[in-house]
Write a protein that holds these residues in place. Structure first.
Motif, mmCIF file in Angstrom:
data_model
loop_
_atom_site.group_PDB
_atom_site.id
_atom_site.type_symbol
_atom_site.label_atom_id
_atom_site.label_comp_id
_atom_site.label_asym_id
_atom_site.label_seq_id
_atom_site.Cartn_x
_atom_site.Cartn_y
_atom_site.Cartn_z
ATOM 1 N N PHE A 86 0.777 -1.245 0.086
ATOM 2 C CA PHE A 86 0.222 0.096 0.119
ATOM 3 C C PHE A 86 0.988 1.243 0.030
ATOM 4 O O PHE A 86 1.528 1.581 1.043
ATOM 5 C CB PHE A 86 -0.977 0.061 1.063
ATOM 6 C CG PHE A 86 -1.804 -1.203 1.238
ATOM 7 C CD1 PHE A 86 -3.084 -1.329 0.697
ATOM 8 C CD2 PHE A 86 -1.477 -2.357 2.108
ATOM 9 C CE1 PHE A 86 -3.878 -2.258 0.760
ATOM 10 C CE2 PHE A 86 -2.226 -3.487 2.205
ATOM 11 C CZ PHE A 86 -3.492 -3.560 1.375
ATOM 12 N N ASN A 87 0.745 1.844 -1.134
ATOM 13 C CA ASN A 87 1.670 3.133 -1.152
ATOM 14 C C ASN A 87 0.904 4.265 -0.471
ATOM 15 O O ASN A 87 0.103 4.103 -0.143
ATOM 16 C CB ASN A 87 2.108 3.356 -2.784
ATOM 17 C CG ASN A 87 3.022 2.321 -3.137
ATOM 18 O OD1 ASN A 87 4.173 2.299 -2.446
ATOM 19 N ND2 ASN A 87 3.083 1.876 -4.539
ATOM 20 N N SER A 88 1.739 5.352 -0.761
ATOM 21 C CA SER A 88 1.313 6.732 -0.077
ATOM 22 C C SER A 88 -0.283 7.188 -0.602
ATOM 23 O O SER A 88 -0.204 7.047 -1.598
ATOM 24 C CB SER A 88 2.322 7.730 -0.262
ATOM 25 O OG SER A 88 1.871 9.009 0.361
ATOM 26 N N LYS A 89 -0.806 7.462 0.191
ATOM 27 C CA LYS A 89 -2.377 7.894 -0.103
ATOM 28 C C LYS A 89 -3.204 7.077 -0.602
ATOM 29 O O LYS A 89 -3.985 7.603 -1.467
ATOM 30 C CB LYS A 89 -2.100 9.177 -0.787
ATOM 31 C CG LYS A 89 -1.414 10.336 -0.143
ATOM 32 C CD LYS A 89 -1.307 11.749 -0.835
ATOM 33 C CE LYS A 89 -0.641 12.796 -0.024
ATOM 34 N NZ LYS A 89 -0.778 13.974 -0.721
ATOM 35 N N THR A 90 -2.765 5.719 -0.599
ATOM 36 C CA THR A 90 -3.759 4.701 -1.111
ATOM 37 C C THR A 90 -5.162 4.598 -0.569
ATOM 38 O O THR A 90 -5.975 4.611 -1.547
ATOM 39 C CB THR A 90 -3.187 3.350 -0.940
ATOM 40 O OG1 THR A 90 -1.972 3.123 -1.359
ATOM 41 C CG2 THR A 90 -4.000 2.010 -1.459
ATOM 42 N N THR A 109 3.148 -4.856 3.259
ATOM 43 C CA THR A 109 3.762 -3.548 3.388
ATOM 44 C C THR A 109 2.897 -2.293 3.280
ATOM 45 O O THR A 109 2.144 -2.080 2.624
ATOM 46 C CB THR A 109 5.309 -3.495 2.498
ATOM 47 O OG1 THR A 109 5.869 -4.341 2.766
ATOM 48 C CG2 THR A 109 5.911 -2.172 3.017
ATOM 49 N N ILE A 110 2.940 -1.420 4.481
ATOM 50 C CA ILE A 110 2.244 -0.335 4.510
ATOM 51 C C ILE A 110 3.138 0.703 4.897
ATOM 52 O O ILE A 110 3.756 1.179 5.518
ATOM 53 C CB ILE A 110 1.249 -0.214 5.935
ATOM 54 C CG1 ILE A 110 0.201 -1.613 5.642
ATOM 55 C CG2 ILE A 110 0.385 1.044 5.845
ATOM 56 C CD1 ILE A 110 -0.605 -1.864 6.854
ATOM 57 N N GLU A 111 3.079 1.487 3.345
ATOM 58 C CA GLU A 111 3.985 2.707 3.220
ATOM 59 C C GLU A 111 3.831 3.706 4.240
ATOM 60 O O GLU A 111 2.570 3.831 4.455
ATOM 61 C CB GLU A 111 4.357 2.856 1.788
ATOM 62 C CG GLU A 111 4.982 1.826 1.040
ATOM 63 C CD GLU A 111 6.111 1.271 1.507
ATOM 64 O OE1 GLU A 111 7.312 2.520 1.950
ATOM 65 O OE2 GLU A 111 7.141 0.441 1.129
ATOM 66 N N PRO A 112 4.761 4.877 4.261
ATOM 67 C CA PRO A 112 4.507 5.933 4.993
ATOM 68 C C PRO A 112 3.210 6.859 4.366
ATOM 69 O O PRO A 112 3.175 6.645 3.240
ATOM 70 C CB PRO A 112 5.611 6.832 4.973
ATOM 71 C CG PRO A 112 6.810 5.640 4.816
ATOM 72 C CD PRO A 112 6.073 4.740 4.030
ATOM 73 N N LYS A 113 2.136 6.966 5.143
ATOM 74 C CA LYS A 113 1.006 7.714 4.918
ATOM 75 C C LYS A 113 0.071 7.131 3.985
ATOM 76 O O LYS A 113 -0.532 7.643 3.006
ATOM 77 C CB LYS A 113 1.419 9.179 4.135
ATOM 78 C CG LYS A 113 2.153 10.116 5.081
ATOM 79 C CD LYS A 113 2.392 11.477 4.472
ATOM 80 C CE LYS A 113 3.069 12.449 5.504
ATOM 81 N NZ LYS A 113 3.506 13.780 4.867
#
Length: 738
Positions: A86-90, A109-113
């Protein structure tokens, strides 16, 4: 293996992020969403809101970013797949997202934001049965509503610094390893704590944590719990929160709680250590201010000096096993109540507990403890407490009883003021020497009772060092009477059991013999000669030697050695009597076997085959067929019933035999018998001989010519020629003309 997994966890997301950027851009340019991904299905349950369900292939990778999740989505269910990123602002600006469930994915993986600016009132994130999970810094940044996470049955979980900006509940359950970096639970956006205190609850259950690093728990929490966990070290200042309402350590093993693990900056309302195993509590490991400290049913190896040094209102140390309780291990200030009951302490050092004087003391209880090695000054705390507020009772000291106990107690308390209290309420050990000297049972005894019974007459138990000699105690007069009595009883019981076994065996043998006789009398073991001409000679002898009796009107008939006409007449009378009919029938059948069949069988074995056929020819004239049988059957059977098929016919045959054998019998009757002394037998009892060779019948024809003259005088049916085969004789029957 774990290092490889960690490396994989670090490398894979980086590669996937790069690939995901291009994939996400492509999806954004073409207007694709998660609903267009292979294996995914979007449904509209009601009101235009969407639910997303994805079942990914094992080797499928999924990278999501802003715009890939429809804004109308309320629930997302993702199952399977190799990796999900999950990338930023998903999940940016999703107003109604309530549930995200990820299951059976190798890497998440849960990315920042990634969860930036979610506007839903509450969100539950569930991650189940995955191999690895990585929560990056600020993964849940700037959330508007409450957040609850449940991470279960995952092999490896890593939390980087400050992944949560808001957190209501966080559960880690059944995880092989949890790695917590510095500031993992630094929750920035707590908002107003309110009058009830903080609301965040963190639960670790059945997890392994190698180390809890410095400043992992920075933020105030409502509760932090470790249940059924394994923790290596709790490092210096691992807990630096301003307030933790409840700290629970339940059934958890801790290698070492280091100095300053619970900093003095923390206020803990309730600190509970229950059923835990702690190897070492280092100096100043727990210095936080506490309203209540409870340590119960736990095993502590070393409690170092000043390990617990704090201001505590109430302390309870109950039911623990403590190996080394070092000096000043517990230092309590401003306390109200201290209870130290039913603990087992191996080494109790001097001044193990240091307490300040206070006017607000409710009470101090030291009751039911077992102390195996009490050092000098270990009970010095008694002087600090007023006697009215001290409960000192039922304690056992592994100290040998003796008349010097008051002096020993003085060393423990550094005073004589409480000697009487300790003597009256404590117990000492009676060893073997004291037991023999004072006639006391080995074990423990109240100190005061021992002193009153043994020390009043100044008796001194010392080993004898004078001359000794040995005596012979092997004579009978030295035999222990009780032992002899026990041996006598043992012999009596063995003899009684032997008699009982012999009685059982005798009863069994008697029943077996009588049963066999009864079965023989009833005919179960009888060889029916009129059914089978082949007989067993051993059974015939046993039959002959068996006395058969008939009991009628208290009179018994015994088989005589020689038949008499009177005996046969008596049997005839009893045969007509219904009360004795069955017994008479059995007797007649037995007589028939003994005096007719047996003698005929033995005689036939001694005579030649030709003579047998002659006798059979004579008997065919003497024994007519039954009155109801007008004509003999076409083919004679090998074995038939006795004459007239009943006891009456057998009796008649025996009477005729008896008349034949009488010395006054007429010459006419004698002439009707065979020239030999062979007794008459039934023609229906003939059994075809096994030897059917031609030479036997040729010899029989030669003998036939020599005996024709003696046979003609009878004028009977025996004038017929002897058949070539025995079957011809029996096929003809009595009325056949030859």
């Amino acid at each position: 293996m774990k290092s490889a997994e960690r490396l994989l966890l670090v490398l894979i997301p980086g590669v996937l992020v790069i690939a995901g950027v291009f994939l996400g851009m492509a999806m954004a340019q073409k207007g694709y969403t998660i609903c267009d991904v292979q294996g995914c299905n979007c449904t509209v349950p009601a009101g235009g809101w969407k639910n997303v369900n994805c079942y990914l292939l094992d080797d499928q990778d999924l990278v999501l970013q802003q715009g890939n999740i429809p804004k109308e989505t309320t629930e997302i269910f993702l199952s399977g797949g190799h990796s999900i990123v999950f990338n930023s602002k998903t999940f940016n600006s999703l107003k109604a997202l309530a549930l995200l469930r990820i299951e059976k994915v190798r890497s998440v993986t849960i990315e920042p934001k990634a969860f930036f600016n979610i506007q839903s009132s509450s969100l539950l994130v569930q991650i189940l049965s995955c191999d690895a999970l990585l929560l990056r810094t600020q993964a849940f940044e700037d959330m508007q509503g409450s957040l609850s996470t449940e991470i279960m049955k995952t092999k490896y979980v890593k939390l980087e610094e400050s992944p949560f900006s808001k957190l209501s509940n966080c559960t880690f359950e059944d995880i092989d390893e949890v790695a917590l970096e510095k500031g993992a639970f630094e929750i920035k956006n707590l908002g107003s704590i309110g009058r009830h205190g903080p609301v965040s609850v963190v639960l670790f259950e059945n997890v392994f944590i190698l180390d809890i690093q410095k400043e992992v728990f920075r933020t105030s929490l409502a509760q932090i719990s470790f249940k059924d966990c394994r923790i290596g070290n709790i490092n210096f200042e691992a807990f630096t929160s301003a307030q933790i309402s409840t700290v629970l350590l339940v059934n958890t093993s801790i290698e070492r709680m280091e100095t300053g693990a619970f900093s003095e900056r923390i206020l803990i309302v309730d600190f509970q250590i229950s059923k835990c195993t702690i190897q070492t509590l280092q100096t100043k490991a727990i210095t936080a201010g506490m309203a209540k400290l409870t340590v119960n049913h736990s095993t502590l190896t070393d409690i170092e000096p000043n390990a617990i040094a704090s201001t505590v209102a109430k302390v309870e140390v109950i039911g623990n096993q403590i190996i080394n309780f070092f000096s000043t291990a517990i230092t309590i200030h401003n306390w109200n109540s201290i209870i130290m009951d039913q603990n087992i302490i191996k080494n109790l050092y001097s001044d193990f507990i240091v307490i300040s004087k206070s006017s607000e003391i409710e009470g101090f209880s030291f009751k039911g403890n077992e102390i195996y090695n009490a050092m000098e000054g270990s009970l010095d705390f008694i002087q600090t407490i007023d006697e009215g507020k001290m409960l000192f009772d039922d304690n056992f000291f592994n100290q040998g009883c003796g008349c010097d106990l008051p002096d020993w107690i003085k060393l423990l308390t550094n005073s004589t003021a409480h000697t009487a209290l300790i003597m009256d309420s404590s117990f000492c050990r009676v060893d073997e020497a004291l037991s023999k000297c004072f006639s006391l049972p080995e074990g423990i005894i109240n100190m005061q009772n021992f002193s009153e019974k043994t020390c009043s007459n100044n008796t001194i138990c010392e080993p004898y060092k004078g001359e000794t000699r040995t005596i012979n105690t092997t004579g009978k007069i030295f035999v222990d009477s009780d032992q002899s009595h026990k041996q006598s009883w043992l012999i009596f019981i063995i003899v009684l059991i032997g008699f009982f076994i012999m009685a059982l065996v005798g009863t069994f043998v008697a029943l077996l013999v009588r049963g066999s006789r009864w079965l023989k009398r009833k005919g179960y073991f009888r060889n029916h000669y009129y059914n089978n001409q082949q007989s067993n000679e051993e059974e015939e002898e046993e039959e002959e030697n068996t006395i058969v009796t008939i009991d009628t009107e208290n009179e018994k008939l015994e088989i005589p050695q020689e038949l008499t006409i009177e005996f046969l007449q008596e049997l005839s009378k009893r045969l007509d009597d219904p009360a004795t009919h069955q017994e008479a029938s059995d007797m007649i059948e037995r007589l028939y076997e003994m005096f007719i069949v047996d003698e005929s069988y033995e005689n036939n074995n001694r005579e030649e085959e030709a003579h047998l056929y002659e006798e059979l020819g004579n008997l065919s004239l003497q024994i007519p067929p039954p009155p109801y049988q007008e004509q003999a059957p076409a083919t004679a059977q090998v074995s038939q019933a006795p004459p007239e098929n009943g006891p009456r016919g057998i009796l008649k045959l025996m009477e005729e035999k008896f008349s034949t054998n009488e010395p006054n019998a007429s010459n006419t009757d004698l002439s009707n018998t065979s020239t030999s002394s062979t007794k008459p037998i039934l023609t229906s009892d003939y059994s075809e001989p096994l030897d059917k060779d031609v030479h036997l019948y040729s010899e029989l024809k030669a003998r036939e010519e020599a005996k024709k003259d003696s046979i003609k005088s009878n004028g009977s049916m025996v004038l017929r020629p002897l058949p070539d085969r025995p079957g011809y004789l029996f096929q003809a029957g009595p009325s056949t003309k030859l």
